[in-house]
Scaffold this active site. Structure first.
Site, short mmCIF file in Angstrom:
data_model
loop_
_atom_site.label_atom_id
_atom_site.label_comp_id
_atom_site.label_asym_id
_atom_site.label_seq_id
_atom_site.Cartn_x
_atom_site.Cartn_y
_atom_site.Cartn_z
N ASP A 48 5.38 -4.94 6.06
CA ASP A 48 6.11 -6.33 6.50
C ASP A 48 6.08 -7.34 5.32
OD1 ASP A 48 6.38 -6.44 9.07
OD2 ASP A 48 4.64 -7.31 9.62
N ARG A 93 1.19 -4.84 -5.71
CA ARG A 93 1.51 -5.98 -5.14
C ARG A 93 1.62 -7.18 -5.98
NH1 ARG A 93 -2.73 -3.88 -1.76
NH2 ARG A 93 -1.84 -3.00 -0.07
N ARG A 107 -5.44 -3.03 8.28
CA ARG A 107 -5.78 -4.43 7.79
C ARG A 107 -6.06 -5.30 8.91
NH1 ARG A 107 -2.56 -6.59 2.72
NH2 ARG A 107 -1.40 -5.11 3.53
N THR A 114 3.98 2.21 5.72
CA THR A 114 2.82 1.89 5.65
C THR A 114 2.07 2.66 6.65
OG1 THR A 114 1.29 0.13 6.48
CG2 THR A 114 3.38 0.06 7.35
N ASP A 141 -0.32 1.76 8.58
CA ASP A 141 -0.94 0.98 9.57
C ASP A 141 -0.47 0.92 10.76
OD1 ASP A 141 -2.81 0.36 7.89
OD2 ASP A 141 -2.43 -1.92 7.60
N GLY A 195 0.62 -1.08 -0.05
CA GLY A 195 -0.10 -0.03 -0.16
C GLY A 195 0.96 1.23 0.05
N ASP A 238 2.10 -1.23 11.67
CA ASP A 238 1.88 -2.41 12.32
C ASP A 238 3.13 -3.24 11.86
OD1 ASP A 238 1.63 -2.55 9.46
OD2 ASP A 238 0.12 -4.20 9.57
#
Ligand code: ADP
Ligand code: F6P
Length: 325
Positions: A107, A76, A175, A129, A131, A15, A133
């Site tokens: 990741d 992707r 996500r 990202t 996120d 992303g 995460d």
């Protein structure tokens, strides 16, 4: 070691995130500063496999630091998850004289970088990202811009929610992670923050809390729902049926990924890009740059990917306790 690397490649993968351009720019300019050639690989690993590779000079990056998205495009690429794809990726690097690559992504992209390093191409990952995460780092490129964008949007939803005395569910991205939801929940003073890490699926408790809040005179009830839980529209319908209080769902979606990066995202992304290019110039491979405990640093990719991360307890406590009034 230094003169072993002559050409550095850079790609963005997964992303997109605001600040990725600042990171690309920093990789390019730091590499050139160190006397290296730079090549841009378009559309992440997909563009590597299709040899969508361009020469980049320092000027190419002019007028990009303030732009959202990624000028290299991103994608992707399923094929790259296979050993065959990874071998081909390494062959393409050799064919184009690329002896080191900076991979800017999340990741998943780091797993790709790890595989490319195993095929003999020096690789460095940069965390990009919205996120947040990635376990090895307290900062990822784009998170700061995304939470500020979402925060402003949620303030606007709150105005109309208060005017109509409604319950509003606002779904934010993430996500599998609740970081955006948790930060926005605190920043926007939400009555309820739902994150996948702590969701107990006790809807009756939620319904009781909404009814109690309105009975106490609250003029709105803002629920920040993380994408990882999702189903905001059906949840809104169930809440309205159970409480009799008008309830609306707003899914913020991809607007959180776009827009001009904040100062923090520009500065941190630039610093990480410089660090990544320097690591390659020093002959390092299979590493990721990070921001941990107040400092920029780097980790072995294998170690970084094995790390675990959770929302800090104090953040969770703040989100919950401050919502109770
Ligand atoms: P992110 O990098 O944001 O986590 P993805 O998980 O979608 O995004 O991963 C981005 C890309 O990285 C994938 O499309 C794929 O090309 C590559 N990738 C992901 N996982 C692996 C893996 N285990 N091995 C090799 N490449 C991978
Ligand atoms: O990884 C960033 C992210 O925006 C997640 O929050 C979200 O789940 C996902 O990407 C959406 O990806 P896509 O671009 O496929 O819609």
């Amino acid at each position: 070691m230094d003169n072993e690397i002559k050409t550095i490649g850079v790609l963005t993968s997964g992303g997109d995130a605001p600040g990725m351009n600042a990171a690309i720019r920093a990789v390019v300019r730091e590499a050139i500063y160190n006397g290296k050639q730079v090549k841009g690989i378009k559309r992440g690993y997909a563009g590597l496999l299709t040899e969508d590779i361009i020469d980049i000079d320092a000027k190419f990056m002019s007028d990009t630091i303030q732009k959202g998205g990624t000028i290299l495009q991103t994608a992707r690429c399923l094929e790259f998850t296979t050993e065959e794809g990874q071998k081909r990726g390494a062959e393409v690097c050799r064919k184009h004289g690329i002896d080191g690559i900076v991979v800017i992504g999340g990741d998943g992209s780091f797993r790709g970088a790890q595989k490319l390093a195993a095929q003999g191409i020096n690789t460095i990952g940069v965390p990009g990202t919205i996120d947040l995460d990635i376990a090895c780092t307290d900062y990822t490129i784009g998170f700061d811009t995304a939470v500020n964008t979402a925060m402003e949007a949620i303030d606007k939803v709150r105005d109309t929610s208060t005017s109509h005395e409604r319950c509003s569910i606002i779904e934010v991205m993430g996500r599998h992670a609740g970081y955006i939801a948790m930060w926005c929940g605190i920043a926007n003073g939400a009555e309820q923050i739902l994150i996948p890490e702590r969701y107990d699926y006790d809807e009756q408790k939620l319904v009781d809390s909404i009814v109690e809040s309105f009975n106490k005179g609250k003029k709105h009830y803002i629920i920040i729902n993380a994408e990882g839980i999702g189903h905001s529209t059906s949840l809104a319908r169930r809440i309205e049926a159970a409480t009799g209080i008008e309830t609306r769902a707003t899914i913020l979606g991809h607007m959180q990924r776009g827009g001009t990066p904040t100062c923090k995202d520009r500065v941190y992304a630039s610093t990480m890009g410089v660090l990544a290019a320097d690591l390659l110039c020093r002959g390092k491979s299979n590493r990721v740059v990070a921001y941990k405990n107040g400092d920029f640093c780097d980790f072995d990719i294998d170690e970084a990917l094995a790390m675990q991360k959770d929302i800090p307890e104090i953040l969770y406590q703040a989100g919950n306790h401050l919502a109770r009034h």
